[in-house]
Motif scaffolding. Structure first.
Motif, PDB file in Angstrom:
ATOM      1  N   SER A   1      -7.041   2.126 -10.675  1.00 19.28           N
ATOM      2  CA  SER A   1      -8.030   3.133 -10.263  1.00 19.28           C
ATOM      3  C   SER A   1      -7.958   3.458  -8.772  1.00 19.28           C
ATOM      4  O   SER A   1      -8.678   4.332  -8.292  1.00 19.28           O
ATOM      5  CB  SER A   1      -9.441   2.634 -10.604  1.00 19.28           C
ATOM      6  OG  SER A   1      -9.802   1.543  -9.767  1.00 19.28           O
ATOM      7  N   ILE A   2      -7.085   2.790  -8.010  1.00 25.04           N
ATOM      8  CA  ILE A   2      -7.020   2.962  -6.551  1.00 25.04           C
ATOM      9  C   ILE A   2      -5.808   3.817  -6.170  1.00 25.04           C
ATOM     10  O   ILE A   2      -4.668   3.518  -6.546  1.00 25.04           O
ATOM     11  CB  ILE A   2      -6.943   1.597  -5.851  1.00 25.04           C
ATOM     12  CG1 ILE A   2      -8.218   0.787  -6.124  1.00 25.04           C
ATOM     13  CG2 ILE A   2      -6.738   1.773  -4.346  1.00 25.04           C
ATOM     14  CD1 ILE A   2      -8.145  -0.639  -5.655  1.00 25.04           C
ATOM     15  N   ASP A   3      -6.063   4.860  -5.410  1.00 27.68           N
ATOM     16  CA  ASP A   3      -5.004   5.750  -4.935  1.00 27.68           C
ATOM     17  C   ASP A   3      -4.445   5.197  -3.623  1.00 27.68           C
ATOM     18  O   ASP A   3      -4.948   5.495  -2.533  1.00 27.68           O
ATOM     19  CB  ASP A   3      -5.579   7.153  -4.728  1.00 27.68           C
ATOM     20  CG  ASP A   3      -4.518   8.176  -4.324  1.00 27.68           C
ATOM     21  OD1 ASP A   3      -3.364   7.781  -4.116  1.00 27.68           O
ATOM     22  OD2 ASP A   3      -4.874   9.368  -4.214  1.00 27.68           O
ATOM     23  N   THR A   4      -3.404   4.370  -3.729  1.00 26.91           N
ATOM     24  CA  THR A   4      -2.870   3.705  -2.532  1.00 26.91           C
ATOM     25  C   THR A   4      -2.218   4.685  -1.562  1.00 26.91           C
ATOM     26  O   THR A   4      -2.191   4.441  -0.352  1.00 26.91           O
ATOM     27  CB  THR A   4      -1.872   2.603  -2.914  1.00 26.91           C
ATOM     28  OG1 THR A   4      -0.858   3.163  -3.767  1.00 26.91           O
ATOM     29  CG2 THR A   4      -2.568   1.468  -3.645  1.00 26.91           C
ATOM     30  N   ALA A   5      -1.703   5.813  -2.066  1.00 30.50           N
ATOM     31  CA  ALA A   5      -1.138   6.816  -1.158  1.00 30.50           C
ATOM     32  C   ALA A   5      -2.228   7.372  -0.251  1.00 30.50           C
ATOM     33  O   ALA A   5      -2.016   7.565   0.958  1.00 30.50           O
ATOM     34  CB  ALA A   5      -0.471   7.935  -1.957  1.00 30.50           C
TER      35      ALA A   5
ATOM     36  N   MET B   1     -11.212   2.935  -1.121  1.00 34.59           N
ATOM     37  CA  MET B   1     -11.237   2.216  -2.397  1.00 34.59           C
ATOM     38  C   MET B   1     -12.617   2.257  -3.040  1.00 34.59           C
ATOM     39  O   MET B   1     -12.751   2.355  -4.264  1.00 34.59           O
ATOM     40  CB  MET B   1     -10.785   0.768  -2.197  1.00 34.59           C
ATOM     41  CG  MET B   1      -9.311   0.624  -1.930  1.00 34.59           C
ATOM     42  SD  MET B   1      -8.759  -1.091  -2.028  1.00 34.59           S
ATOM     43  CE  MET B   1      -9.748  -1.825  -0.752  1.00 34.59           C
ATOM     44  N   SER B   2     -13.653   2.155  -2.222  1.00 35.09           N
ATOM     45  CA  SER B   2     -15.017   2.188  -2.754  1.00 35.09           C
ATOM     46  C   SER B   2     -15.278   3.480  -3.511  1.00 35.09           C
ATOM     47  O   SER B   2     -15.906   3.471  -4.583  1.00 35.09           O
ATOM     48  CB  SER B   2     -16.032   2.015  -1.618  1.00 35.09           C
ATOM     49  OG  SER B   2     -15.969   0.728  -1.069  1.00 35.09           O
ATOM     50  N   GLU B   3     -14.800   4.586  -2.945  1.00 37.76           N
ATOM     51  CA  GLU B   3     -14.969   5.874  -3.613  1.00 37.76           C
ATOM     52  C   GLU B   3     -14.174   5.921  -4.915  1.00 37.76           C
ATOM     53  O   GLU B   3     -14.649   6.450  -5.922  1.00 37.76           O
ATOM     54  CB  GLU B   3     -14.547   7.014  -2.684  1.00 37.76           C
ATOM     55  CG  GLU B   3     -15.458   7.200  -1.483  1.00 37.76           C
ATOM     56  CD  GLU B   3     -16.897   7.481  -1.895  1.00 37.76           C
ATOM     57  OE1 GLU B   3     -17.105   8.326  -2.794  1.00 37.76           O
ATOM     58  OE2 GLU B   3     -17.808   6.835  -1.325  1.00 37.76           O
ATOM     59  N   ASP B   4     -12.970   5.379  -4.906  1.00 41.34           N
ATOM     60  CA  ASP B   4     -12.157   5.355  -6.124  1.00 41.34           C
ATOM     61  C   ASP B   4     -12.807   4.503  -7.211  1.00 41.34           C
ATOM     62  O   ASP B   4     -12.860   4.897  -8.389  1.00 41.34           O
ATOM     63  CB  ASP B   4     -10.759   4.800  -5.816  1.00 41.34           C
ATOM     64  CG  ASP B   4      -9.886   5.778  -5.033  1.00 41.34           C
ATOM     65  OD1 ASP B   4     -10.198   6.992  -5.049  1.00 41.34           O
ATOM     66  OD2 ASP B   4      -8.901   5.333  -4.416  1.00 41.34           O
TER      67      ASP B   4
ATOM     68  N   LYS C   1       0.541   2.477 -11.520  1.00 41.41           N
ATOM     69  CA  LYS C   1       0.493   3.890 -11.147  1.00 41.41           C
ATOM     70  C   LYS C   1      -0.963   4.347 -11.117  1.00 41.41           C
ATOM     71  O   LYS C   1      -1.726   4.048 -12.028  1.00 41.41           O
ATOM     72  CB  LYS C   1       1.283   4.739 -12.157  1.00 41.41           C
ATOM     73  CG  LYS C   1       2.741   4.336 -12.326  1.00 41.41           C
ATOM     74  CD  LYS C   1       3.553   4.545 -11.067  1.00 41.41           C
ATOM     75  CE  LYS C   1       5.036   4.227 -11.306  1.00 41.41           C
ATOM     76  NZ  LYS C   1       5.834   4.358 -10.064  1.00 41.41           N
ATOM     77  N   PHE C   2      -1.329   5.061 -10.084  1.00 42.25           N
ATOM     78  CA  PHE C   2      -2.700   5.556  -9.952  1.00 42.25           C
ATOM     79  C   PHE C   2      -3.041   6.482 -11.119  1.00 42.25           C
ATOM     80  O   PHE C   2      -2.405   7.513 -11.324  1.00 42.25           O
ATOM     81  CB  PHE C   2      -2.843   6.296  -8.624  1.00 42.25           C
ATOM     82  CG  PHE C   2      -4.162   7.005  -8.441  1.00 42.25           C
ATOM     83  CD1 PHE C   2      -5.356   6.310  -8.543  1.00 42.25           C
ATOM     84  CD2 PHE C   2      -4.195   8.373  -8.155  1.00 42.25           C
ATOM     85  CE1 PHE C   2      -6.572   6.959  -8.363  1.00 42.25           C
ATOM     86  CE2 PHE C   2      -5.400   9.025  -7.969  1.00 42.25           C
ATOM     87  CZ  PHE C   2      -6.589   8.326  -8.082  1.00 42.25           C
ATOM     88  N   ASN C   3      -4.059   6.097 -11.888  1.00 44.82           N
ATOM     89  CA  ASN C   3      -4.464   6.879 -13.060  1.00 44.82           C
ATOM     90  C   ASN C   3      -5.897   6.502 -13.414  1.00 44.82           C
ATOM     91  O   ASN C   3      -6.126   5.600 -14.218  1.00 44.82           O
ATOM     92  CB  ASN C   3      -3.523   6.619 -14.233  1.00 44.82           C
ATOM     93  CG  ASN C   3      -3.740   7.583 -15.387  1.00 44.82           C
ATOM     94  OD1 ASN C   3      -4.854   8.065 -15.609  1.00 44.82           O
ATOM     95  ND2 ASN C   3      -2.675   7.859 -16.133  1.00 44.82           N
TER      96      ASN C   3
ATOM     97  N   LEU D   1      -1.518  -2.767  -1.153  1.00 41.20           N
ATOM     98  CA  LEU D   1      -2.113  -1.486  -0.783  1.00 41.20           C
ATOM     99  C   LEU D   1      -1.200  -0.643   0.098  1.00 41.20           C
ATOM    100  O   LEU D   1      -0.826   0.472  -0.249  1.00 41.20           O
ATOM    101  CB  LEU D   1      -3.442  -1.723  -0.052  1.00 41.20           C
ATOM    102  CG  LEU D   1      -4.555  -2.389  -0.860  1.00 41.20           C
ATOM    103  CD1 LEU D   1      -5.727  -2.735   0.051  1.00 41.20           C
ATOM    104  CD2 LEU D   1      -5.011  -1.477  -1.995  1.00 41.20           C
ATOM    105  N   THR D   2      -0.863  -1.173   1.272  1.00 41.95           N
ATOM    106  CA  THR D   2      -0.047  -0.417   2.221  1.00 41.95           C
ATOM    107  C   THR D   2       1.003  -1.329   2.836  1.00 41.95           C
ATOM    108  O   THR D   2       0.865  -2.554   2.854  1.00 41.95           O
ATOM    109  CB  THR D   2      -0.894   0.168   3.374  1.00 41.95           C
ATOM    110  OG1 THR D   2      -1.261  -0.893   4.281  1.00 41.95           O
ATOM    111  CG2 THR D   2      -2.155   0.846   2.854  1.00 41.95           C
ATOM    112  N   ASP D   3       2.027  -0.699   3.360  1.00 43.51           N
ATOM    113  CA  ASP D   3       3.034  -1.439   4.112  1.00 43.51           C
ATOM    114  C   ASP D   3       2.456  -1.904   5.446  1.00 43.51           C
ATOM    115  O   ASP D   3       1.551  -1.270   6.007  1.00 43.51           O
ATOM    116  CB  ASP D   3       4.248  -0.549   4.393  1.00 43.51           C
ATOM    117  CG  ASP D   3       5.050  -0.239   3.138  1.00 43.51           C
ATOM    118  OD1 ASP D   3       4.994  -1.036   2.184  1.00 43.51           O
ATOM    119  OD2 ASP D   3       5.720   0.816   3.118  1.00 43.51           O
ATOM    120  N   ARG D   4       2.995  -3.011   5.944  1.00 46.19           N
ATOM    121  CA  ARG D   4       2.754  -3.462   7.317  1.00 46.19           C
ATOM    122  C   ARG D   4       4.066  -3.333   8.080  1.00 46.19           C
ATOM    123  O   ARG D   4       5.136  -3.586   7.530  1.00 46.19           O
ATOM    124  CB  ARG D   4       2.282  -4.923   7.350  1.00 46.19           C
ATOM    125  CG  ARG D   4       0.855  -5.104   6.879  1.00 46.19           C
ATOM    126  CD  ARG D   4       0.436  -6.557   6.929  1.00 46.19           C
ATOM    127  NE  ARG D   4       0.344  -7.066   8.275  1.00 46.19           N
ATOM    128  CZ  ARG D   4      -0.729  -6.933   9.068  1.00 46.19           C
ATOM    129  NH1 ARG D   4      -1.785  -6.276   8.630  1.00 46.19           N
ATOM    130  NH2 ARG D   4      -0.746  -7.434  10.277  1.00 46.19           N
TER     131      ARG D   4
END
Length: 549
Positions: free
Chosen positions: A298-302, A392-395, A340-342, A504-507
């Motif tokens: 449920s989280i749009d990591t992009a 994420m909270s919004e997602d 995959k975000f869905n 979530l994201t790259d470092r």
């Protein structure tokens, strides 16, 4: 912290021994000086290579002393330094290293395998120096014979090679006389490295080319100077004005805010790890892998990455394997398990797993009661993590899960993770290295976990799985690359199925260059180091390879 600023008798002896070499170097009158900008001042005049990195001066382990090998943490490539080869025995309990001939310490004495054996036995004699825990992790003996050094272990543990390889080597004829190496400041260091110490102040440091360095053609530069600034903005200005050639400086937009400003402005920000959403698997509903996977879906990591880093860092691969290691280590079976975000599929998956919605659209637990708002633990004032939590909270709200952002100071932030009192939390991977083993072992091995209320060293999710544990244990017993890849494939696919964390994201590492005067910097196309900071083993390779235009 109080530090001993008084020269010991041993340091005075070292000063006498290095006088000739230092005088020779100083007489060079350097024609080419490579300038490094630092965003903070450094501490006391301490060049003890055994001291923690924030206590010894920046050139210590990057320019003056050397290790046996350099292991690139991005891709695992091994570069020979004071070692020229290594091999494991058939039972993987003995590591034999061949040391380099023709090397001298900068006081003129000859380096030998005996210095290597002395260094490792010195760690045993003074356990406070053994920060990698080599003698606590199976090392039983280190002996030198000719140009060979043998490391004996009580059980196979091949991933320990990285820590053996990276250990800084010191001269026996100097350090055998040091009786308190923890407090020794070593202001006249005797090393084998490409530079020797020249001048020190709170605002600037300088090292000069070692005229007797074992690489006859390198370094190409005559001196390195470190200058101090008080902020990233000030460091950036020095780079833009050509007053510095390199800086490890994090800025919000390296492409638009730096590289786009001129042809000589370049950056090398390789992905060195990931930021994760950790699930506390010791409490419901996060102890349910179906719930965790649905939350991840449920989280749009992009969008998380874009909002937090404005395109400088991208969404992470859902396996947690960094880009430089994916081709070699990701198994084919991982493809079908990627998240995959869905949101629609996540909503349906939650319902199927027993977490239905009520008439108000609120998600219910398996007991039919509304799920409480879950706290997302972040560091207080950490704007990137706070932004991630907000997105994420919004997602999550869209699939009926309510959250609250829980900002905590470092002690309670890290304590919440390690004590297991959090619900959800954002942090980096507490582990990493030249293969995925190091990250997954420190993140999911039982030895790094603990019961809730006790301190878990690095298994923040408190997730263990017999399949993962068995594969990690087997990985340590082999030096066969094919077997290691098969075992790591098992680990990766099992973790992907269970999703105890969600990448979530790259470092990134943050190397900025001004290339007006020098060439030879590491790049994505020539990643000979991992772009780490200027006081690391990786930086030594940059100092050796940059050359005047």
């Amino acid at each position: 912290m109080h530090r001993n600023r008084t020269l010991s008798a041993t340091a005075l002896l070292a000063a006498a021994l290095t006088l000739s070499a230092a005088t020779t170097a100083a007489a060079q009158q350097p024609k080419t000086t490579f300038t490094v900008v630092r965003t903070t001042q450094w501490g006391a005049n301490n060049l003890n290579p055994f001291a923690p990195g924030d206590q010894h001066l920046l050139p210590t382990n990057s320019a003056i002393y050397e290790s046996m090998f350099y292991v690139n943490s991005l891709n695992g490539k091994v570069t020979d330094v004071l070692g020229t080869g290594y091999a494991w025995s058939k039972d993987n309990k003995t590591l034999t290293v061949t040391t380099r001939n023709g090397v001298k310490w900068n006081d003129g004495q000859t380096f030998s395998a005996a210095d290597v054996a002395f260094t490792f036995n010195y760690l045993k004699k003074y356990p406070a120096l053994d920060t990698s825990g080599l003698w606590k992790n199976g090392l039983t003996a280190v002996k030198a014979s000719g140009n060979k050094v043998t490391f004996s272990f009580n059980a196979p543990n091949t991933p320990i090679f990285q820590y053996v390889a990276n250990q800084i080597i010191v001269p026996e004829h100097i350090w055998s006389k040091v009786t308190n190496p923890v407090t020794e400041t070593n202001t006249k260091p005797v090393g084998t490295g490409p530079f020797v110490m020249d001048t020190y102040s709170q605002q600037a440091l300088r090292v000069l080319k070692n005229p007797n360095y074992w690489m006859k053609a390198q370094p190409y530069i005559d001196a390195i100077v470190w200058t101090s600034t008080n902020s990233n903005d000030a460091a950036l200005l020095k780079l833009l004005k050509g007053e510095a050639d390199y800086g490890y400086v994090g800025i919000s937009d390296p492409k638009g805010g730096y590289a786009a400003k001129g042809a000589n402005y370049a950056y090398y920000w390789p992905v060195s790890g990931d930021n994760y959403l950790y699930f506390n698997t010791a409490k419901a509903p996060f102890n349910d892998s179906a719930f965790r996977r649905a939350v991840a879906q449920s989280i749009d990591t992009a969008n998380v990455a874009q909002k937090a880093y404005a395109g400088a860092a991208l969404a992470a691969h859902s396996s947690g394997v960094i880009p430089a290691q994916q081709r070699e280590w990701l198994p084919a079976a991982a493809k079908s398990l990627e998240i995959k975000f869905n949101p629609a599929a996540a909503d349906a998956a939650l319902t199927k797993a027993g977490y239905k919605k009520n008439a108000q659209g609120q998600r219910l637990g398996k007991d039919g009661k509304p799920l409480p708002p879950f706290k997302i633990l972040v560091g207080a004032g950490w704007t990137d993590f706070i932004t991630m939590a907000q997105v994420m909270s919004e997602d999550l709200k869209k699939v009926g899960i309510n959250t609250q952002i829980d900002q905590q100071a470092w002690s309670s932030y890290s304590g919440g993770f390690q004590g297991g009192t959090y619900d959800l939390g954002i942090s980096w991977g507490w582990g990493g290295g030249p293969t995925p083993y190091y990250l997954f072992n420190q993140s999911f091995s039982p030895e790094f976990s603990a019961p809730v209320g006790k301190t878990a060293a690095s298994n923040l999710s408190r997730y263990t799985n017999p399949t993962v544990t068995k594969a990690l244990d087997a990985f340590r017993t082999t030096s066969d690359p094919a077997q290691q890849k098969q075992l790591m494939g098992t680990v990766i696919t099992t973790v992907l199925k269970d999703m105890p964390w969600f990448p979530l994201t790259d470092r990134l590492n943050f190397s900025l260059y001004n290339t007006a005067r020098f060439t030879g910097f590491p790049t994505n196309e020539n990643a000979y180091n991992e772009g780490a900071a200027d006081d690391t083993l990786a930086a030594r390779l940059m100092y050796l390879n940059v050359k005047p235009k």
